[in-house]
Write a protein that holds these residues in place. Structure first.
Motif, mmCIF file in Angstrom:
data_model
loop_
_atom_site.group_PDB
_atom_site.id
_atom_site.type_symbol
_atom_site.label_atom_id
_atom_site.label_comp_id
_atom_site.label_asym_id
_atom_site.label_seq_id
_atom_site.Cartn_x
_atom_site.Cartn_y
_atom_site.Cartn_z
ATOM 1 N N ALA A 128 0.819 -1.226 0.000
ATOM 2 C CA ALA A 128 0.000 0.000 0.000
ATOM 3 C C ALA A 128 0.846 1.265 0.000
ATOM 4 N N TYR A 129 2.112 1.151 0.339
ATOM 5 C CA TYR A 129 3.011 2.309 0.375
ATOM 6 C C TYR A 129 3.112 2.978 -0.989
ATOM 7 N N LEU A 130 2.989 2.185 -2.056
ATOM 8 C CA LEU A 130 3.045 2.734 -3.413
ATOM 9 C C LEU A 130 1.967 3.790 -3.624
ATOM 10 N N ASP A 131 0.732 3.478 -3.216
ATOM 11 C CA ASP A 131 -0.382 4.405 -3.411
ATOM 12 C C ASP A 131 -0.359 5.546 -2.402
ATOM 13 N N VAL A 132 -0.064 5.223 -1.151
ATOM 14 C CA VAL A 132 -0.091 6.246 -0.104
ATOM 15 C C VAL A 132 0.953 7.322 -0.355
ATOM 16 N N ARG A 133 2.143 6.934 -0.787
ATOM 17 C CA ARG A 133 3.245 7.893 -0.969
ATOM 18 C C ARG A 133 3.534 8.202 -2.442
ATOM 19 N N ASN A 134 2.640 7.819 -3.333
ATOM 20 C CA ASN A 134 2.788 8.125 -4.767
ATOM 21 C C ASN A 134 4.124 7.651 -5.326
ATOM 22 N N ILE A 135 4.511 6.441 -4.997
ATOM 23 C CA ILE A 135 5.738 5.851 -5.525
ATOM 24 C C ILE A 135 5.399 5.101 -6.810
ATOM 25 N N LYS A 136 6.203 5.303 -7.845
ATOM 26 C CA LYS A 136 6.034 4.577 -9.103
ATOM 27 C C LYS A 136 7.315 3.818 -9.405
ATOM 28 N N MET A 137 7.145 2.654 -10.042
ATOM 29 C CA MET A 137 8.292 1.792 -10.333
ATOM 30 C C MET A 137 8.890 2.121 -11.690
ATOM 31 N N ASP A 138 10.218 2.158 -11.740
ATOM 32 C CA ASP A 138 10.933 2.358 -12.995
ATOM 33 C C ASP A 138 11.221 1.015 -13.654
#
Length: 405
Positions: A128-138
């Protein structure tokens, strides 16, 4: 009359260009300094706001407070270990208006890989950290639920951490890094978000939260819980519901004795903006001292001019020139000097702001308000410091002025 006044002003100032130029130099330096300082302050404020907004949308951050009976909270965050994964699960399941919840365990460690090393932030967290902190994968993948269940020794690198450990734009997926003497396999690289300082997301390394607890921190507590509300309008109610739930779970009846702290994104932005605004005012005030010096220089020049032109003033008054005309003549000379200094100062301040951005990598922002402020201040300086010399010239006695040698 005003056309004649303008011609007289230009003629008078052009009569001694060197003295006029040196007089307006203080105004030029003052205005340029104020423009530059304000642009740097506004640029810093915009950068901070952008960085805070980029860490997540409608974000509420829960951190440990002071352990009951253990003394006051230090710097807004206590050293007590009071938050758990179970608290995060309860928030996700029992609080309405919550979009995602991501607990995390974060601490700085020395990281090594292929003979390279870096000291950076290791964050144990959930998908869920991806959505909560707006992290995107390269490239690669982020931490999965299965890896959390098995406490897998896997890691996702921020782009700066990747560059430090494996080289610029290298492909580290499948390679190992060593954290606290334990090997973790790299499974992905996050996209760059920009930032600086100790909490730069580009320099972070992400691992499963259970792996961070079992192999790194050695306990079952979390350092923060990040909550994303469904909307901006619901953040206040969500924050209150979270507070009530955690008080109940931690068996605390008095809210003032809470062993946790909540801060939402709006509070963080407001605090950061207040701090940068204060520093901008401080720097601009220091730069504005040169404006005061420039104003004193203008008054000194105008007093000298009045003394030099005493006989001329007496002659004008003897042939019937009104007192208000003489007053306006000397006042207009002071205002023209400050406007010329203000115009040149704005241009130099704008160029200095560009130079600070290009050569020192400082984000600057020259706004219309700062330019209008500069002209307003320069006009004010001219009127204030030109008033006394103009009044003195207008009040000269015609007989005494004509007899002046």
């Amino acid at each position: 009359m005003f056309l004649d006044l303008f011609r007289e002003t230009i003629w008078s100032l052009a009569g001694n260009i060197a003295r006029s130029s040196l007089t307006i130099l203080g105004i030029v330096i003052g205005i340029a300094s104020v423009i530059t300082m304000v642009s740097i302050g506004q640029g810093a404020q915009a950068t901070i706001q952008s960085s805070i907004q980029s860490i997540g949308s409608n974000l509420i951050i829960i951190s440990p407070g002071a352990q009951r009976g253990a003394g006051p909270v230090s710097s807004g965050r206590g050293s007590a270990q009071t938050l758990t994964i179970e608290d995060a699960d309860a928030i996700a399941s029992q609080v309405d208006g919550v979009s995602n919840v991501a607990p995390e365990v974060s601490r700085r460690y020395q990281i090594t890989a292929k003979g390279n090393n870096t000291n950076t932030q290791v964050i144990g967290t959930t998908p869920a950290y991806l959505d909560v902190r707006n992290i995107k994968m390269d490239s690669g993948t982020f931490v999965t639920d299965q890896q959390i269940k098995s406490s897998a020794k896997v890691a996702v690198l921020g782009p700066s951490a990747r560059d430090d450990l494996f080289g610029t734009d290298a492909n580290p997926i499948g390679s190992n890094i060593r954290i606290k003497g334990i090997d973790f396999q790299v499974i992905g690289v996050a996209q760059s978000k920009g930032g600086s300082g100790f909490t730069n997301p580009d320099n972070s390394i992400y691992v499963p939260i259970t792996s961070a607890q079992h192999f790194l921190s050695g306990d079952n507590f979390v350092t923060t819980i990040s909550v994303s509300a469904q909307s901006q309008s619901s953040m206040g109610q969500v924050q209150q519901d979270i507070t009530d739930l955690l008080l109940k779970r931690h068996k605390i009846s008095d809210p003032t004795q809470a062993d946790f702290n909540l801060m939402n994104q709006t509070d963080i932005i407001a605090t950061a903006s207040s701090i940068t605004g204060t520093f901008t005012i401080l720097l601009s005030s220091i730069a504005g001292i040169s404006l005061l010096v420039g104003g004193i220089g203008i008054m000194n020049m105008m007093l000298t001019t009045v003394t030099e032109r005493t006989r001329e003033i007496g002659l004008r008054k003897a042939v019937g020139i009104k007192k208000i005309y003489i007053n306006l003549q000397f006042l207009s000379e002071a205002v023209v000097l400050t406007f010329l200094g203000g115009g040149v100062g704005v241009v130099l301040g704008w160029l200095a702001s560009i130079g600070a951005k290009d050569f020192f990598s400082l984000n600057t922002e020259v706004s219309l308000s700062s330019v209008l402020l500069a002209f307003g201040v320069s006009a004010g300086v001219g009127i204030i410091f030109g008033f006394y010399p103009a009044r003195r010239a207008a009040n000269l006695s015609p007989i005494e002025a004509l007899r002046y040698e």
